[in-house]
Write a protein that holds these residues in place. Structure first.
Motif, PDB file in Angstrom:
ATOM      1  N   SER A 108      33.354  -0.220  38.157  1.00  0.00           N
ATOM      2  CA  SER A 108      33.994   1.098  38.200  1.00  0.00           C
ATOM      3  C   SER A 108      34.038   1.759  36.835  1.00  0.00           C
ATOM      4  N   GLY A 109      33.768   0.977  35.765  1.00  0.00           N
ATOM      5  CA  GLY A 109      33.702   1.547  34.432  1.00  0.00           C
ATOM      6  C   GLY A 109      32.464   2.388  34.188  1.00  0.00           C
ATOM      7  N   LEU A 110      31.509   2.375  35.123  1.00  0.00           N
ATOM      8  CA  LEU A 110      30.281   3.158  34.988  1.00  0.00           C
ATOM      9  C   LEU A 110      30.374   4.510  35.707  1.00  0.00           C
ATOM     10  N   ILE A 111      31.386   4.688  36.536  1.00  0.00           N
ATOM     11  CA  ILE A 111      31.469   5.907  37.346  1.00  0.00           C
ATOM     12  C   ILE A 111      31.604   7.154  36.479  1.00  0.00           C
ATOM     13  N   CYS A 112      32.174   7.012  35.288  1.00  0.00           N
ATOM     14  CA  CYS A 112      32.355   8.160  34.398  1.00  0.00           C
ATOM     15  C   CYS A 112      31.080   8.507  33.630  1.00  0.00           C
ATOM     16  N   GLN A 113      29.963   7.853  33.947  1.00  0.00           N
ATOM     17  CA  GLN A 113      28.691   8.129  33.268  1.00  0.00           C
ATOM     18  C   GLN A 113      27.618   8.549  34.276  1.00  0.00           C
ATOM     19  N   PRO A 114      27.768   9.732  34.870  1.00  0.00           N
ATOM     20  CA  PRO A 114      26.816  10.149  35.909  1.00  0.00           C
ATOM     21  C   PRO A 114      25.374  10.228  35.430  1.00  0.00           C
ATOM     22  N   GLN A 115      25.157  10.546  34.157  1.00  0.00           N
ATOM     23  CA  GLN A 115      23.777  10.667  33.675  1.00  0.00           C
ATOM     24  C   GLN A 115      23.084   9.309  33.622  1.00  0.00           C
ATOM     25  N   LYS A 116      23.830   8.272  33.268  1.00  0.00           N
ATOM     26  CA  LYS A 116      23.257   6.929  33.261  1.00  0.00           C
ATOM     27  C   LYS A 116      22.964   6.476  34.696  1.00  0.00           C
ATOM     28  N   ILE A 117      23.874   6.783  35.607  1.00  0.00           N
ATOM     29  CA  ILE A 117      23.653   6.470  37.018  1.00  0.00           C
ATOM     30  C   ILE A 117      22.386   7.174  37.511  1.00  0.00           C
ATOM     31  N   ASP A 118      22.232   8.441  37.126  1.00  0.00           N
ATOM     32  CA  ASP A 118      21.059   9.223  37.511  1.00  0.00           C
ATOM     33  C   ASP A 118      19.775   8.585  36.972  1.00  0.00           C
ATOM     34  N   HIS A 119      19.805   8.171  35.711  1.00  0.00           N
ATOM     35  CA  HIS A 119      18.627   7.566  35.089  1.00  0.00           C
ATOM     36  C   HIS A 119      18.191   6.307  35.831  1.00  0.00           C
ATOM     37  N   ILE A 120      19.158   5.468  36.170  1.00  0.00           N
ATOM     38  CA  ILE A 120      18.830   4.210  36.852  1.00  0.00           C
ATOM     39  C   ILE A 120      18.293   4.476  38.252  1.00  0.00           C
ATOM     40  N   LEU A 121      18.972   5.342  38.995  1.00  0.00           N
ATOM     41  CA  LEU A 121      18.533   5.632  40.355  1.00  0.00           C
ATOM     42  C   LEU A 121      17.159   6.307  40.373  1.00  0.00           C
ATOM     43  N   LYS A 122      16.899   7.138  39.386  1.00  0.00           N
ATOM     44  CA  LYS A 122      15.601   7.812  39.330  1.00  0.00           C
ATOM     45  C   LYS A 122      14.481   6.802  39.147  1.00  0.00           C
ATOM     46  N   ARG A 123      14.655   5.861  38.224  1.00  0.00           N
ATOM     47  CA  ARG A 123      13.630   4.844  38.012  1.00  0.00           C
ATOM     48  C   ARG A 123      13.446   3.964  39.250  1.00  0.00           C
ATOM     49  N   VAL A 124      14.554   3.548  39.830  1.00  0.00           N
ATOM     50  CA  VAL A 124      14.471   2.648  40.986  1.00  0.00           C
ATOM     51  C   VAL A 124      13.759   3.328  42.147  1.00  0.00           C
ATOM     52  N   HIS A 125      14.087   4.604  42.389  1.00  0.00           N
ATOM     53  CA  HIS A 125      13.465   5.294  43.524  1.00  0.00           C
ATOM     54  C   HIS A 125      12.026   5.712  43.229  1.00  0.00           C
ATOM     55  N   ASN A 126      11.712   5.929  41.953  1.00  0.00           N
ATOM     56  CA  ASN A 126      10.326   6.300  41.611  1.00  0.00           C
ATOM     57  C   ASN A 126       9.398   5.095  41.542  1.00  0.00           C
ATOM     58  N   GLU A 127       9.937   3.932  41.199  1.00  0.00           N
ATOM     59  CA  GLU A 127       9.099   2.780  40.908  1.00  0.00           C
ATOM     60  C   GLU A 127       9.163   1.665  41.946  1.00  0.00           C
ATOM     61  N   ARG A 137      34.367   2.526  43.662  1.00  0.00           N
ATOM     62  CA  ARG A 137      35.729   3.035  43.717  1.00  0.00           C
ATOM     63  C   ARG A 137      35.643   4.543  43.475  1.00  0.00           C
ATOM     64  N   MET A 138      36.788   5.219  43.517  1.00  0.00           N
ATOM     65  CA  MET A 138      36.761   6.674  43.378  1.00  0.00           C
ATOM     66  C   MET A 138      36.761   7.109  41.917  1.00  0.00           C
ATOM     67  N   GLY A 139      36.841   6.133  41.033  1.00  0.00           N
ATOM     68  CA  GLY A 139      36.837   6.381  39.606  1.00  0.00           C
ATOM     69  C   GLY A 139      37.462   5.189  38.920  1.00  0.00           C
ATOM     70  N   TYR A 140      37.578   5.254  37.612  1.00  0.00           N
ATOM     71  CA  TYR A 140      38.330   4.215  36.905  1.00  0.00           C
ATOM     72  C   TYR A 140      39.702   4.728  36.492  1.00  0.00           C
ATOM     73  N   ASP A 141      39.744   5.905  35.856  1.00  0.00           N
ATOM     74  CA  ASP A 141      41.028   6.452  35.400  1.00  0.00           C
ATOM     75  C   ASP A 141      41.657   7.402  36.399  1.00  0.00           C
ATOM     76  N   ASN A 142      40.824   8.106  37.176  1.00  0.00           N
ATOM     77  CA  ASN A 142      41.382   9.030  38.166  1.00  0.00           C
ATOM     78  C   ASN A 142      40.405   9.179  39.325  1.00  0.00           C
ATOM     79  N   PRO A 143      40.908   9.541  40.508  1.00  0.00           N
ATOM     80  CA  PRO A 143      40.058   9.545  41.705  1.00  0.00           C
ATOM     81  C   PRO A 143      39.088  10.706  41.794  1.00  0.00           C
TER      82      PRO A 143
END
Length: 320
Positions: A108-127, A137-143
């Protein structure tokens, strides 16, 4: 509406030994999620993960592997590994709330980094052609943190997003946030699964009434605390089977024997079962008393005596 129940992965508990015994003696779960694979920066699959995902150990179950990572290279490596085994789906854990994980920008500590999530998903779906699903979860600090991630997730053909209706810093404390979960339903195009505090047939029915569009429900701690729960939900009954205590005893003895054969020495097996009894005790009239009796058993002989006494006292909820 059809009803699908899924087992949420709990690290240290829901491995193949538990899954197989649960499926054999209780049933009710349609799909099991395996506890996450975590690389820790080393591009290697640990033997414990290999054993857990080996097809021979899961031949009677539908099992979906899970990964915990914030690295695209680790993700791609695990995709290749599970595909070689024959798996077609990989679940990405963005839900783990524990500080040792979240402080490293995972779970859940990664949810606040949408650009990193985007980078990983882009590679996985392209390759790759792996099917990706999410556990969040809905977030780490707030929902509302998840709301910033949805536009990213909506770019990809994810199978589903399973959402535990808490934030990471709650751990498992406090109640679930049902209003924020409804906001998730309203703001993503993806199919959502609900997870969080399904601990009884009554609690499930309240959630089902609150969220009529949800037809996939994930059970975690409640499944270990009351192994009869999934099937009772499926059968829409609050009545335990007549042989409940015998079934539980056989299940307990099965996993005890298997873990005892695998673990080396009396202390590891005692600690392993102590962990299970922290949950199992919730199925008895006096959970604190039951768990205290197990905790006081400092050797295996005393443990076996304690279990025998607990089950003989007929304090199991199934006798109510």
């Amino acid at each position: 509406m059809s009803l699908t129940l899924l087992s949420s992965p709990l690290q240290g508990f829901t491995d193949f030994r538990f899954r197989n015994a649960f499926h054999k003696y209780f049933g009710g779960i349609d799909t099991f999620y395996a506890p996450y694979i975590r690389m820790n920066g080393k591009i290697v699959i640990k033997n414990s993960y290999k054993r857990d995902l080996e097809l021979a150990n899961n031949d009677t179950l539908e099992v979906i592997p899970q990964i915990m990572t914030n690295s695209d290279e680790e993700f791609l490596f695990v995709v290749k590994y599970i595909q070689e085994l024959g798996y077609k789906e990989l679940n990405w854990n963005l839900g783990c709330p524990y500080p040792m994980v979240t402080k490293k920008g995972m779970g859940s500590g990664l949810i606040c980094q949408p650009q990193k999530i985007d980078h990983i998903l882009k590679r996985v779906h392209n390759e790759t052609d792996i099917t990706v699903s999410m556990k969040m979860r809905m977030g780490y600090d707030n929902p509302d943190e998840i709301q910033d991630v949805f536009p990213i997730l909506d770019k990809y053909p994810l199978k589903n997003i399973a959402i535990h209706a808490r934030i990471g810093k709650q751990l498992y404390k406090g109640g679930v946030d049902l209003d924020s979960f409804q906001k998730c339903i309203d703001n993503t195009k993806h199919k959502l699964y609900y997870n969080g505090d399904i601990t009884s047939v009554a609690s499930f029915q309240k959630l089902q009434e609150r969220f009529p569009s949800i037809d996939h429900w994930m059970i975690g701690r409640g499944l270990i605390a009351d192994p009869f729960l999934p099937k009772m939900i499926k059968e829409n009954t609050t009545k335990y089977p007549e042989n409940a205590i015998d079934t539980f005893r056989t299940f307990h003895d099965t996993i005890y024997q298997q873990y005892d054969e695998f673990l080396s020495g009396p202390t590891p097996i005692r600690m392993k079962m102590l962990g299970f009894w922290e949950y199992f005790s919730q199925s008895f009239d006096n959970p604190q008393k039951v768990f205290k009796k197990i905790k006081k058993a400092k050797n295996i002989n005393n443990y076996q005596v304690a279990v025998k006494e607990i089950l003989a006292n007929k304090e199991f909820k199934g006798f109510q």
